[in-house]
Enzyme design. Sequence first.
Site, PDB file in Angstrom:
ATOM      1  CE  LYS A 147      -3.567   0.070   2.965  1.00  0.00           C
ATOM      2  NZ  LYS A 147      -5.038   0.490   2.837  1.00  0.00           N
TER       3      LYS A 147
ATOM      4  NE  ARG B 283      -6.132   3.765   4.910  1.00  0.00           N
ATOM      5  CZ  ARG B 283      -7.633   3.519   4.607  1.00  0.00           C
ATOM      6  NH1 ARG B 283      -8.335   2.294   4.646  1.00  0.00           N
ATOM      7  NH2 ARG B 283      -8.129   4.556   4.679  1.00  0.00           N
TER       8      ARG B 283
ATOM      9  N   GLY C 266      -8.016  -7.467   5.363  1.00  0.00           N
ATOM     10  CA  GLY C 266      -8.753  -7.574   6.418  1.00  0.00           C
ATOM     11  C   GLY C 266      -8.031  -8.176   7.621  1.00  0.00           C
TER      12      GLY C 266
ATOM     13  CG  MET D  91      -2.229  -7.133   9.865  1.00  0.00           C
ATOM     14  SD  MET D  91      -0.760  -7.009   9.320  1.00  0.00           S
ATOM     15  CE  MET D  91      -0.870  -6.340   7.845  1.00  0.00           C
TER      16      MET D  91
ATOM     17  NE  ARG E  63      -5.992  -4.510  -2.363  1.00  0.00           N
ATOM     18  CZ  ARG E  63      -6.537  -4.661  -1.372  1.00  0.00           C
ATOM     19  NH1 ARG E  63      -5.893  -4.674  -0.361  1.00  0.00           N
ATOM     20  NH2 ARG E  63      -7.884  -4.957  -1.323  1.00  0.00           N
TER      21      ARG E  63
ATOM     22  CG  HIS F 203     -13.595 -10.981   4.582  1.00  0.00           C
ATOM     23  ND1 HIS F 203     -13.651 -12.402   4.885  1.00  0.00           N
ATOM     24  CD2 HIS F 203     -12.121 -10.987   4.652  1.00  0.00           C
ATOM     25  CE1 HIS F 203     -12.947 -13.022   5.361  1.00  0.00           C
ATOM     26  NE2 HIS F 203     -11.937 -12.217   5.304  1.00  0.00           N
TER      27      HIS F 203
ATOM     28  NE  ARG G  59      -2.592 -45.391  -9.182  1.00  0.00           N
ATOM     29  CZ  ARG G  59      -2.726 -44.125  -9.027  1.00  0.00           C
ATOM     30  NH1 ARG G  59      -1.866 -43.409  -7.922  1.00  0.00           N
ATOM     31  NH2 ARG G  59      -3.261 -43.336  -9.809  1.00  0.00           N
TER      32      ARG G  59
ATOM     33  NE  ARG H 261       2.505 -48.891  -8.074  1.00  0.00           N
ATOM     34  CZ  ARG H 261       2.054 -47.991  -7.013  1.00  0.00           C
ATOM     35  NH1 ARG H 261       2.659 -47.051  -6.487  1.00  0.00           N
ATOM     36  NH2 ARG H 261       0.617 -48.130  -6.825  1.00  0.00           N
TER      37      ARG H 261
ATOM     38  CD  GLU I 260       7.097 -46.685  -3.547  1.00  0.00           C
ATOM     39  OE1 GLU I 260       6.067 -46.165  -3.228  1.00  0.00           O
ATOM     40  OE2 GLU I 260       7.392 -47.655  -4.263  1.00  0.00           O
TER      41      GLU I 260
ATOM     42  CB  SER J 135       9.191 -42.858 -11.001  1.00  0.00           C
ATOM     43  OG  SER J 135       8.193 -42.179 -10.785  1.00  0.00           O
TER      44      SER J 135
ATOM     45  N   GLY K  43       8.246 -41.594  -5.660  1.00  0.00           N
ATOM     46  CA  GLY K  43       6.904 -42.055  -5.229  1.00  0.00           C
ATOM     47  C   GLY K  43       6.796 -41.055  -3.828  1.00  0.00           C
ATOM     48  CB  THR K  44       7.070 -37.467  -3.302  1.00  0.00           C
ATOM     49  OG1 THR K  44       5.714 -36.928  -4.223  1.00  0.00           O
ATOM     50  CG2 THR K  44       8.138 -37.043  -4.040  1.00  0.00           C
ATOM     51  CG  ASN K  45       1.611 -39.727  -2.637  1.00  0.00           C
ATOM     52  OD1 ASN K  45       2.170 -38.671  -2.900  1.00  0.00           O
ATOM     53  ND2 ASN K  45       0.651 -40.395  -3.327  1.00  0.00           N
ATOM     54  CG  ASP K  46       4.288 -44.952   0.008  1.00  0.00           C
ATOM     55  OD1 ASP K  46       3.190 -44.540   0.468  1.00  0.00           O
ATOM     56  OD2 ASP K  46       4.334 -46.103  -0.626  1.00  0.00           O
TER      57      ASP K  46
ATOM     58  CB  CYS L 116       4.585 -41.310 -10.209  1.00  0.00           C
ATOM     59  SG  CYS L 116       5.320 -42.398  -9.085  1.00  0.00           S
TER      60      CYS L 116
ATOM     61  CE1 TYR M 185       7.667 -39.147 -14.846  1.00  0.00           C
ATOM     62  CE2 TYR M 185       9.906 -39.713 -16.149  1.00  0.00           C
ATOM     63  CZ  TYR M 185       8.695 -40.381 -15.387  1.00  0.00           C
ATOM     64  OH  TYR M 185       8.717 -41.426 -14.716  1.00  0.00           O
TER      65      TYR M 185
END
Lengths: 915, 915
Positions: free
Chosen positions: A27, A97, A106, A108, A357, A479, A601, A657, A784, A803, A805-808, A870, A890
């Site tokens: 601002k 302000r 909204g 602060m 803004r 808001h 899968r 897989r 993984e 590859s 396996g970022t979940n596990d 993946c 990828y």
Amino acid sequence: MGNRQIYFFGPGNSDGNSKMKDLLGGKGANLAEMASIGLPVPAGFTISTEVCNYFYENNGKYPEGLKEELEEKLSMIENAMEASFGDSDNPLLLSVRSGARVSMPGMMDTVLNLGLNPKTVEGLAAKSGNERFAYDSYRRFIQMYGDVVLEIAPEKREDPDPFEEILGRKKKKVNARQDIDLETGDLKEIIKEYKQMIRKRTGVDFPDDPHEQLWKAIGAVFNSWNNERAKTYRRLNGIPHEWGTAVNIQSMVFGNLDDNSGTGVAFTRDPATGKNVFYGEYLLKAQGEDVVAGIRTPQPINREQAGGKDLRSLEEEMPEIYGQLVGVRDRLEEHYSDMQDLEFTIQDGNLWILQTRTGKRTGFAAIKIAIDMVREGMISKEEAILRIDPEQMNQFLRPVFDPSQKKKAIKEGRLLATGINAGPGAATGRVVFHAEDAEIQAAKGEEVILVRIETSPEDIRGMSASSGILTSAGGATSHAALVARQMGKVCVVGANGLDIDYRDRSIEAGGITVGEGDFISIDGNTGEVFTGSIETDPSEVLQVLIEGKLDKDQSEIYRYYEELISWANEIRKLGVRANADRPNQASVAVSFGAEGIGLCRTEHMFFEDDRIDSVREMILSADEEGRRRALAKLLPMQRDDFKGIFEAMDAMPVTIRTLDPPLHEFLPHETKDIKALAKGMGIPVEDLEKKIDSLRETNPMLGHRGCRLGIVYPEITEMQVRAIFEAVCELAGKGKDPRPEIMIPLIGSAREFVLQKEIVMDIAEKVQNETGQQVDFTVGTMIEIPRAALTADKIAESAKFFSFGTNDLTQTTFGLSRDDAGKFLVDYLRLGIWPSDPFQKLDQEGVGALIKIAVEKGRGSRPDLKVGICGEHGGEPSSIGFCRQNGFDYVSCSPFRVPVAIVAAAQAELNERKK
Amino acid sequence: MGNRQIYFFGPGNSDGNSKMKDLLGGKGANLAEMASIGLPVPAGFTISTEVCNYFYENNGKYPEGLKEELEEKLSMIENAMEASFGDSDNPLLLSVRSGARVSMPGMMDTVLNLGLNPKTVEGLAAKSGNERFAYDSYRRFIQMYGDVVLEIAPEKREDPDPFEEILGRKKKKVNARQDIDLETGDLKEIIKEYKQMIRKRTGVDFPDDPHEQLWKAIGAVFNSWNNERAKTYRRLNGIPHEWGTAVNIQSMVFGNLDDNSGTGVAFTRDPATGKNVFYGEYLLKAQGEDVVAGIRTPQPINREQAGGKDLRSLEEEMPEIYGQLVGVRDRLEEHYSDMQDLEFTIQDGNLWILQTRTGKRTGFAAIKIAIDMVREGMISKEEAILRIDPEQMNQFLRPVFDPSQKKKAIKEGRLLATGINAGPGAATGRVVFHAEDAEIQAAKGEEVILVRIETSPEDIRGMSASSGILTSAGGATSHAALVARQMGKVCVVGANGLDIDYRDRSIEAGGITVGEGDFISIDGNTGEVFTGSIETDPSEVLQVLIEGKLDKDQSEIYRYYEELISWANEIRKLGVRANADRPNQASVAVSFGAEGIGLCRTEHMFFEDDRIDSVREMILSADEEGRRRALAKLLPMQRDDFKGIFEAMDAMPVTIRTLDPPLHEFLPHETKDIKALAKGMGIPVEDLEKKIDSLRETNPMLGHRGCRLGIVYPEITEMQVRAIFEAVCELAGKGKDPRPEIMIPLIGSAREFVLQKEIVMDIAEKVQNETGQQVDFTVGTMIEIPRAALTADKIAESAKFFSFGTNDLTQTTFGLSRDDAGKFLVDYLRLGIWPSDPFQKLDQEGVGALIKIAVEKGRGSRPDLKVGICGEHGGEPSSIGFCRQNGFDYVSCSPFRVPVAIVAAAQAELNERKK
């Protein structure tokens, strides 16, 4: 600390500019910039964010010299505005302000009309010739200061606000419908009651000294940087707590001075649709907060928006001012090359600009504006890509109500009300009235619509948890609308036909009552609100791409989508694949631009009705021979599944897989299902129960699954690999170009991989010999579990691709079960232990460290190792950025995330170029 | 390849020596050494392990020049022994044996009497003047060659060996009780039948050409390096597969030549007790394999061993030879400075030494011999420490049968038989007859005693799984005794009163029948076998240290133990602490020499009867207030627990871990217990069930536990910390010196630690102020999930110590639940995926990599960071070595592992010094 702590802005004399957002906040920097380019900005100054940080590091003390510097800048305002702070004849009034680097609407605190006391209020009355205005300003000032600085709040959640209670009682007494109906005498009595209440609750008198008012207000604004709702907002929006806020102190101008005054907010383009039309709202005889707070329903700024409604636009009411405002709009868009959100006040026929803004916008508007600006020659394609939040691509794919269902709902009289369409898409869910309830219900998996008279910053978490948001008050810039737009929520605001009763927990409209827990449906494209649920239809983009119900020429929306995707594709280097298990999913992914399948899968195929019996027979076999018999039955089915997928993905890589989940997942757990299965298999129920029990695991996530199955039961891997290669060879024989990549899951030791790869190579050779087809393929692994990352050099000696396996990998790196984390996730986010849910955004510090180790070690052994991801993170923009930084080939995500991933990959590329 | 591939040894002319074990194997190197120091060794040569490796790397081909070199060395044997290979008048016969770097008894193949054929057998008969001997040798040769080289084996597991079948049939027919009763004519017929059977099963004639016999036997020995049982043995004993075996070819000498011949094995000291007496067995008119195989029960070599038994010792039978043998014993101990295991043959009154090697011994014998040799001035203390397998310390702590119980069992007529005491300690368990069954039952948690007529190398895994081993045949040097001694198993052999029937799965003795699954008890100190189970008593060391039932002067065993521990304590630098949760455990640990508590689990205290109600009340409370009420009841109990522990550990550090397990572990799961609890709490059963259900987790290992409890319910941490500090301050006030180290479990993010530490610091300060006591303490964390290791630099900014929780760290690094891994562990070990169970031996490659990262990062932030380990690995010798290498300050293990850890820590230090 730098030398200068306070930055002045005013006609032709600004210390700052729009590039100084880190120091002055958004601002303050923009006020300085606007003053510089000649826009009519009331004079003021900005106390820098460095002062805020000093304030926090020194237990609420201010740096040396600040007082003197403030006095000096204050006198510059007095000079510019020709009035004196605290002067009883010609008083200068100030606004105080917050202003952080990025907007936190909204979150602060703000204090307006500061400087009033029993003496200056008389001076203001005399100077303005409007006693009612002066006392109304004083009443507002006390209320705001009481709320913000003195922290006077309801004692219980159900209680009314103490100021509103006094005001409401008075209005009732004098039969005033709106605040504006109150007379000077009423206001004076209200002021007296306010002061009594304040004295009673705080033990001290309301302060009369303007300087005391000013310093206390500055402290309150700094303190508000760390209130709970601001912290929550920052967490949700990834804003660092260390940034701090600036404080903007500015000469007041009054939209509530007389009939020739007013106030408004406007967007240089339509923030909901992105249309290149000037869009805004204003109120006559009002102060700025009145518009945003939604207490009075504001009027449109021009005829176009007014439409057929019985509302007079600013264009009609004050054509000259409107003309000036259009000029300001043009100047701002030209100067900033982006859609701006501005606040203006008209005081006695003079236009003042109070803020500009970058305007928040819906996902679709963001895209349309970005593309339009490229077409208008205002920005480059690259700039356009960078302006879009990739998540906004989702909005192209949002469902709309099925028109016939909606028509039917209308016929049945289920249209409850119509409000303002503030967040596109269609949502249906159960009614809740409190943000906390929304959180609780959503955590249980319920789709909920949060219904409020109006929303406030305390509601953010509940809004985030809701499928849709509905308010009865407020306008397109309220808001609720702002936040919903930003969150990409379906939202309808200002549905003032609804009578919402928090105590009874019900909505009434035209004789219909809807209770908590009942279904309602809201259309964020039209503003309609329906009782009950309504079926939804896919989006236009889906209708063109997937359903084939629309031709691309019939859909402007589709053409925007297509243009954007084509630009992103030109820019990005990171490949985008999809996780797809069935031919139809594969086709959808290709329609969205996927360049391959990163995760197919095989187990999902096992659940189909005609297969599960053979799967269960295999699992329940006493010996290898029995398993082989059952697997032989599965072979032709799996082969057909793979054929379908390879056909859909012709000439594109398909990563398949091998079996991953623990075998007990395929067995029934309910008594009646167990009985039925036992009967079908002709064995005693007890025997089956015993076998099921013996397969049960304490921690199935860490149990007998992934390649551990193929190691113990190599015949399973053999069957799956045979199915793949029989499909591949058959298609290759028909001139097709299938490209299999066999992926072994849950590898933890190089030798596990070697043993499974031996099976793959062996069967592949056999099938090729049997069919006389030679096919290309690769064998690789998922990374993984941490041990795989730590020994990636050894694994890469025989694996051609990784590859992640970022979940596990997230589960094991954190020692955290995704299924169980819900119990403490909320606390962990609240306490700032995790900046975000690690299952949504990749934890770059911990999990990322393992990924870096794995990529480095893996490519150390095999420089041309192909690397992908993946897990769910493969479709999340910040995680995609991480993948690009670490040299991934990828990302792979669910088919419907492909457009998000494409845009995120392009952004990642542009961010890399900047380095 | 080096130049020399074959190493000759013979009187006064050895190419090798005992240092060349890598190249010549243990046997070959020692044969060369013995020849060098003038012992009577029949001439021979050793084909090096390099040839073995060449053989494996080149698909079974031999290196160039080997044939020529072999011919040359063969003629050196011919010269030394004055006989010719293949000569029909004066034939030289050879033995062909394996010989790896370390002994792998019975694992690989041997062929004796090689060189016989229809012509040479006649030459041998003429030369020896003993036709029966010649044909017996030929019969043995065909049988052994048929087994080893031609791989003739029973077709089914239940079938008899085809050679034994022919032999047995013939013995029955001619009414021969033993082999020795067969006459020359019988032997000739057996030879004919053997040859017919071989021709039928292999399709070719048994080879007559001695050179063909020799080369095929060499190939068979090389191949036997990679048979399944050898691979299993190497895996169990951590022997690398790459070492390969040497082949020893040696002139035959004949213990079965005439009445003046015999063969035997001996230990230079008693391998079971360690006593400094010459100990051995022999058989007249027998070949070496007869003694080891246990077919005939051998006779003792001296009067001392013969005791009252009706057996003539070698000392009496051939006093002159015995005198020579004692000379050999003295020469060997002097030369090798260690207890030796030797094989000898007496041929026609001449003594020949066929082998010497370091003798296997029981744990206690190993310790006694090592200590005695220090006392005798033969070796240093350091050498003594390095000679002991730290695991052997366990044997000091082994139970013995309660004497009164044993007396009672004898009175009741339950003494079934008495055999040879071959593995100390007392064991009781259920009878199994097959090694596979032992594995299966043990996997289910049953204590089993493996009962066999005799054991063979195929039984190793089952022996390892058993609590005790009992055989009816064989002596103190039989396979069962050797292996049991090495594994530290309780073992009784040669209990020939037992009639074991594999088909009926029963044992009979004196009219009593014991079936599979029945309990028996064996005393490995006395050789007694009892029916039923017998209660056990602690060991002498425990009776001195813990029970106070014996004075140290009364126990020689204890004094040995004490001396060894004192030497180890002088040497080691790594601290040794214990994991102990209760005061009595702490006292035991101190008795064993623990220098502190490395892990005190507070939750075990929660399970005590009077506490669990308050714990459950806390868990089931609806809100914080209710939880605080219940915690207030727990506080005094926890405080008393801690007081007891601090008193036991005065002036030693005590690391107390805050609550770790998921709360549902404290709730009942059986319907009747739930009902009882609901009744006790006065709430409906359904409500309680619902609450229990809501706490259930999919993967409790990865769920709401560890510091995640203290984060969500800070009041729990507050109570525990208060209990600790109230105890500490009270004791400090009484002049005691409590040294608390507060440990926060399951940290994954630095901020989790900071938040929990804030609570600790806050409460500690409060309690100190309340009591007026100032106490020293530290706050640190467990490192047990990968993310903690990866972000250790940040955690160490506020943590003063790290304690590696390697149980959980192994689970998360491998993505492997300890509770579920059993299902595939056996396959993973069999396939060589894991060299050992990672929950027993620390996985240095994977988990170790994370530990290294954590120590490096942690000490990077805080150079004086204290580092320890408190997982099960803290008591495992190879893991302790890893800890020392990586600069740990201490290890912590269960109290009963403390002696093992102390010795292992001393060894680790000595190994570090060598570097």
